[in-house]
Design a protein around this motif. Sequence first.
Motif, PDB file in Angstrom:
ATOM      1  N   PRO A 101       0.799  -1.216   0.000  1.00 35.39           N
ATOM      2  CA  PRO A 101       0.000   0.000   0.000  1.00 35.39           C
ATOM      3  C   PRO A 101       0.836   1.273   0.000  1.00 35.39           C
ATOM      4  CG  PRO A 101      -0.011  -1.024   2.160  1.00 35.39           C
ATOM      5  CD  PRO A 101       0.633  -2.009   1.231  1.00 35.39           C
ATOM      6  N   ALA A 102       0.299   2.287  -0.657  1.00 36.79           N
ATOM      7  CA  ALA A 102       0.943   3.596  -0.642  1.00 36.79           C
ATOM      8  C   ALA A 102       0.683   4.262   0.701  1.00 36.79           C
ATOM      9  CB  ALA A 102       0.400   4.457  -1.780  1.00 36.79           C
ATOM     10  N   ASP A 103       1.577   5.187   1.056  1.00 36.63           N
ATOM     11  CA  ASP A 103       1.474   5.879   2.331  1.00 36.63           C
ATOM     12  C   ASP A 103       0.989   7.321   2.175  1.00 36.63           C
ATOM     13  OD1 ASP A 103       2.909   3.826   4.173  1.00 36.63           O
ATOM     14  OD2 ASP A 103       4.270   4.077   2.479  1.00 36.63           O
ATOM     15  N   LEU A 104       1.406   7.974   1.104  1.00 37.13           N
ATOM     16  CA  LEU A 104       1.129   9.391   0.901  1.00 37.13           C
ATOM     17  C   LEU A 104       0.788   9.644  -0.556  1.00 37.13           C
ATOM     18  CD1 LEU A 104       4.369  10.265   2.755  1.00 37.13           C
ATOM     19  CD2 LEU A 104       2.211  11.255   3.553  1.00 37.13           C
ATOM     20  N   THR A 105       0.027  10.691  -0.809  1.00 33.99           N
ATOM     21  CA  THR A 105      -0.273  11.008  -2.204  1.00 33.99           C
ATOM     22  C   THR A 105      -0.480  12.488  -2.394  1.00 33.99           C
ATOM     23  OG1 THR A 105      -1.666  10.451  -4.108  1.00 33.99           O
ATOM     24  CG2 THR A 105      -2.797  10.758  -2.011  1.00 33.99           C
ATOM     25  N   TRP A 106      -0.076  12.963  -3.544  1.00 32.70           N
ATOM     26  CA  TRP A 106      -0.514  14.266  -4.029  1.00 32.70           C
ATOM     27  C   TRP A 106      -1.923  14.069  -4.598  1.00 32.70           C
ATOM     28  CZ3 TRP A 106       4.093  16.655  -7.251  1.00 32.70           C
ATOM     29  CH2 TRP A 106       5.145  16.948  -6.387  1.00 32.70           C
ATOM     30  N   VAL A 107      -2.695  15.138  -4.579  1.00 32.09           N
ATOM     31  CA  VAL A 107      -4.078  15.075  -5.048  1.00 32.09           C
ATOM     32  C   VAL A 107      -4.305  16.190  -6.058  1.00 32.09           C
ATOM     33  CG1 VAL A 107      -6.498  15.249  -4.357  1.00 32.09           C
ATOM     34  CG2 VAL A 107      -4.871  14.055  -2.879  1.00 32.09           C
ATOM     35  N   VAL A 108      -5.058  15.897  -7.108  1.00 29.80           N
ATOM     36  CA  VAL A 108      -5.370  16.923  -8.096  1.00 29.80           C
ATOM     37  C   VAL A 108      -6.198  18.037  -7.460  1.00 29.80           C
ATOM     38  CG1 VAL A 108      -6.653  17.428 -10.196  1.00 29.80           C
ATOM     39  CG2 VAL A 108      -5.208  15.403 -10.094  1.00 29.80           C
ATOM     40  N   GLY A 109      -7.171  17.686  -6.645  1.00 30.96           N
ATOM     41  CA  GLY A 109      -7.952  18.747  -6.038  1.00 30.96           C
ATOM     42  C   GLY A 109      -9.281  18.320  -5.467  1.00 30.96           C
ATOM     43  N   ASP A 110      -9.824  17.188  -5.896  1.00 31.09           N
ATOM     44  CA  ASP A 110     -11.143  16.775  -5.427  1.00 31.09           C
ATOM     45  C   ASP A 110     -10.987  15.847  -4.221  1.00 31.09           C
ATOM     46  OD1 ASP A 110     -13.764  16.147  -5.085  1.00 31.09           O
ATOM     47  OD2 ASP A 110     -14.154  15.650  -7.172  1.00 31.09           O
ATOM     48  N   LEU A 111     -10.678  16.433  -3.065  1.00 32.61           N
ATOM     49  CA  LEU A 111     -10.441  15.632  -1.873  1.00 32.61           C
ATOM     50  C   LEU A 111     -11.672  14.850  -1.429  1.00 32.61           C
ATOM     51  CD1 LEU A 111      -8.275  18.124   0.196  1.00 32.61           C
ATOM     52  CD2 LEU A 111      -7.569  15.853  -0.562  1.00 32.61           C
ATOM     53  N   LEU A 112     -12.846  15.352  -1.743  1.00 32.67           N
ATOM     54  CA  LEU A 112     -14.063  14.682  -1.285  1.00 32.67           C
ATOM     55  C   LEU A 112     -14.256  13.314  -1.931  1.00 32.67           C
ATOM     56  CD1 LEU A 112     -16.650  17.576  -0.946  1.00 32.67           C
ATOM     57  CD2 LEU A 112     -15.040  16.655   0.722  1.00 32.67           C
ATOM     58  N   ARG A 113     -13.719  13.121  -3.118  1.00 33.95           N
ATOM     59  CA  ARG A 113     -13.806  11.796  -3.741  1.00 33.95           C
ATOM     60  C   ARG A 113     -13.018  10.775  -2.929  1.00 33.95           C
ATOM     61  NH1 ARG A 113     -12.271  11.543  -9.832  1.00 33.95           N
ATOM     62  NH2 ARG A 113     -13.085   9.443  -9.485  1.00 33.95           N
ATOM     63  N   TYR A 114     -11.844  11.161  -2.458  1.00 31.38           N
ATOM     64  CA  TYR A 114     -11.028  10.265  -1.643  1.00 31.38           C
ATOM     65  C   TYR A 114     -11.675  10.035  -0.281  1.00 31.38           C
ATOM     66  CZ  TYR A 114      -7.373  11.404  -5.063  1.00 31.38           C
ATOM     67  OH  TYR A 114      -6.646  11.577  -6.209  1.00 31.38           O
ATOM     68  N   GLU A 115     -12.232  11.106   0.276  1.00 29.43           N
ATOM     69  CA  GLU A 115     -12.900  10.996   1.571  1.00 29.43           C
ATOM     70  C   GLU A 115     -14.103  10.062   1.471  1.00 29.43           C
ATOM     71  OE1 GLU A 115     -13.841  12.449   5.643  1.00 29.43           O
ATOM     72  OE2 GLU A 115     -12.170  11.736   4.452  1.00 29.43           O
ATOM     73  N   GLN A 116     -14.865  10.188   0.415  1.00 31.51           N
ATOM     74  CA  GLN A 116     -16.035   9.329   0.223  1.00 31.51           C
ATOM     75  C   GLN A 116     -15.625   7.863   0.106  1.00 31.51           C
ATOM     76  OE1 GLN A 116     -18.300  10.119  -3.371  1.00 31.51           O
ATOM     77  NE2 GLN A 116     -20.214   9.625  -2.331  1.00 31.51           N
ATOM     78  N   ALA A 117     -14.455   7.630  -0.470  1.00 35.59           N
ATOM     79  CA  ALA A 117     -13.970   6.260  -0.641  1.00 35.59           C
ATOM     80  C   ALA A 117     -13.235   5.738   0.591  1.00 35.59           C
ATOM     81  CB  ALA A 117     -13.038   6.194  -1.858  1.00 35.59           C
ATOM     82  N   GLY A 118     -13.133   6.562   1.631  1.00 37.59           N
ATOM     83  CA  GLY A 118     -12.475   6.124   2.863  1.00 37.59           C
ATOM     84  C   GLY A 118     -10.969   6.008   2.750  1.00 37.59           C
ATOM     85  N   MET A 119     -10.373   6.752   1.839  1.00 39.86           N
ATOM     86  CA  MET A 119      -8.945   6.616   1.574  1.00 39.86           C
ATOM     87  C   MET A 119      -8.057   7.538   2.414  1.00 39.86           C
ATOM     88  SD  MET A 119      -8.794   6.225  -2.570  1.00 39.86           S
ATOM     89  CE  MET A 119      -9.262   4.704  -3.384  1.00 39.86           C
ATOM     90  N   LEU A 120      -8.647   8.532   3.088  1.00 41.95           N
ATOM     91  CA  LEU A 120      -7.840   9.563   3.736  1.00 41.95           C
ATOM     92  C   LEU A 120      -7.820   9.428   5.250  1.00 41.95           C
ATOM     93  CD1 LEU A 120      -8.925  12.706   1.683  1.00 41.95           C
ATOM     94  CD2 LEU A 120      -7.046  11.109   1.226  1.00 41.95           C
ATOM     95  N   GLU A 121      -6.642   9.600   5.809  1.00 48.53           N
ATOM     96  CA  GLU A 121      -6.458   9.667   7.250  1.00 48.53           C
ATOM     97  C   GLU A 121      -6.726  11.103   7.709  1.00 48.53           C
ATOM     98  OE1 GLU A 121      -5.009   7.623  10.870  1.00 48.53           O
ATOM     99  OE2 GLU A 121      -5.732   6.977   8.903  1.00 48.53           O
ATOM    100  N   ASN A 122      -7.391  11.254   8.834  1.00 51.82           N
ATOM    101  CA  ASN A 122      -7.616  12.582   9.406  1.00 51.82           C
ATOM    102  C   ASN A 122      -6.313  13.073  10.027  1.00 51.82           C
ATOM    103  OD1 ASN A 122      -8.567  14.907  10.589  1.00 51.82           O
ATOM    104  ND2 ASN A 122      -9.758  13.869  12.167  1.00 51.82           N
ATOM    105  N   LEU A 123      -5.774  14.174   9.527  1.00 48.83           N
ATOM    106  CA  LEU A 123      -4.478  14.669   9.985  1.00 48.83           C
ATOM    107  C   LEU A 123      -4.560  15.481  11.272  1.00 48.83           C
ATOM    108  CD1 LEU A 123      -2.926  15.762   6.575  1.00 48.83           C
ATOM    109  CD2 LEU A 123      -2.395  13.719   7.917  1.00 48.83           C
ATOM    110  N   LYS A 124      -5.739  15.889  11.655  1.00 50.05           N
ATOM    111  CA  LYS A 124      -5.859  16.775  12.811  1.00 50.05           C
ATOM    112  C   LYS A 124      -5.275  16.176  14.093  1.00 50.05           C
ATOM    113  CE  LYS A 124      -9.048  19.989  15.032  1.00 50.05           C
ATOM    114  NZ  LYS A 124      -8.512  19.734  16.397  1.00 50.05           N
ATOM    115  N   PRO A 125      -5.557  14.909  14.440  1.00 54.27           N
ATOM    116  CA  PRO A 125      -4.967  14.358  15.669  1.00 54.27           C
ATOM    117  C   PRO A 125      -3.441  14.351  15.646  1.00 54.27           C
ATOM    118  CG  PRO A 125      -6.781  12.987  14.909  1.00 54.27           C
ATOM    119  CD  PRO A 125      -6.496  13.965  13.812  1.00 54.27           C
ATOM    120  N   TYR A 126      -2.856  14.110  14.487  1.00 51.15           N
ATOM    121  CA  TYR A 126      -1.397  14.113  14.381  1.00 51.15           C
ATOM    122  C   TYR A 126      -0.853  15.521  14.619  1.00 51.15           C
ATOM    123  CZ  TYR A 126      -1.988   9.553  12.104  1.00 51.15           C
ATOM    124  OH  TYR A 126      -2.311   8.247  11.815  1.00 51.15           O
TER     125      TYR A 126
END
Length: 448
Positions: A101-126
């Motif tokens: 699995p990949a650890d990090l990614t650049w994104v074109v701009g539509d973050l909500l597509r990744y969020e909807q797919a459950g692909m993103l870690e919430n960075l706020k706690p870190y």
Amino acid sequence: MINKRTNTFVISILLMLMLVPTACTYQGMGKKEVEPAQNNPALGKAPVTLRLLTWADVRYQELYDKFHERYPWITIEPILIEGGDDGIMDKIVALEAAGTPADLTWVVGDLLRYEQAGMLENLKPYMDKDKSFQEKVLPDGFFDTMAFNGRRLAVPFVDVPMWIVVNKDLLAKHGVDMPTNSWTFDDFRTIAEQVTDPSAGEYGLTTSSDFIMRLLPMKAAADGHSANLAYLNERLTQSVLASPNVMGDVRWLSEFVSKDGSMLSWADSAKQGDVVKQFINGKTAFEVGGDWLLPSLQREAKFEWDVLPFPRGKAGQYSFHIYGPLALLSGSQHKEEAYKWISFQFEIEAQKWKIENGANASVIDPELTAYIDQVPLWQGKNIEAVKMTKDNGLVLPGATIPGFSEYDWVNVINDIVFQGDDLNRIIASTEAWNKKTLELREKWKRKR
């Protein structure tokens, strides 16, 4: 599914700029030495390799090496990706299926597509427990475009400012002085006409879509016709592109082609071998540029070039910025180490590297502000215009606006300006998107 044409626009407007900060200006700036083994914090740590999905080529290796010097047990493995968000998401799925699995990614701009797919870690706690990060001073609203429903989906990897790039030799040939930093949009248009000489194949503006993507929304903001760089209302819920003032701005730029003749249409440019589509050819006076254009100008330009801020409008004078999203993937097997790469982006050494290569520092720090004067890239150039971008920036919104990747205003205006399409085409296109984004917002509300 986004059509290929729209997807191409999204890539170019949001992340093309992240590809090119280069190491060519870094030579001679010095290199940090690795700590002796007895002081090495990596002793006893198992090696970790972080897979980073990116468009960057080998020129970014210098930044990877700096990170490795700080964290000797962690190595960045860049994995090149093609296409837009579709291509990235496909790559994420494929790597997980392969057990790597990949650890990090650049994104074109539509973050909500990744969020909807459950692909993103919430960075706020870190970030909340990152003492080094807590000490950094960042611009107000720095994370606004990358937070949604209380979750921080990504961080701005780089702050890419833009300028009007000027062919000073072409101006001088036509007896035009370099404008001052307080020049206006009227000055811009007048000078473009003054330096245009069709018999010599010389024109005021490069036949470039960047004038549609950057200059036109900047004019709308600077004249008070739009609250931001995407023709959205202040709440970012609806497009105002079809308002009379904004449509008047589109008409204004289209007249550079249809009336002034200071910018060629696509068809007329093709008849002349498309020489005027590339600023580097020296046949045009103005182009919109940022860190992606500077390396080629340094290496290849046969003329003297410089930069100017975007012109002053009736309501103010601003600079155009793009923040490229960097996200931590939920499927990462090394989340703590991957977050270190994110945190490292805001350390002084990484920030200086970005300044050296034409970007802005994201961190507000006197040392970084003063560093602009030391960078070889800007020696002999209009450095005050560069410094202006620290204080008058507007950031392109969109990463967490529902349906933003389907907001096809650039292609529509391209056709109007460069192909003479009917200006009123804007109305139907805007109405359709306004309806679409409201529908998507309702869906997100129901998921909360």
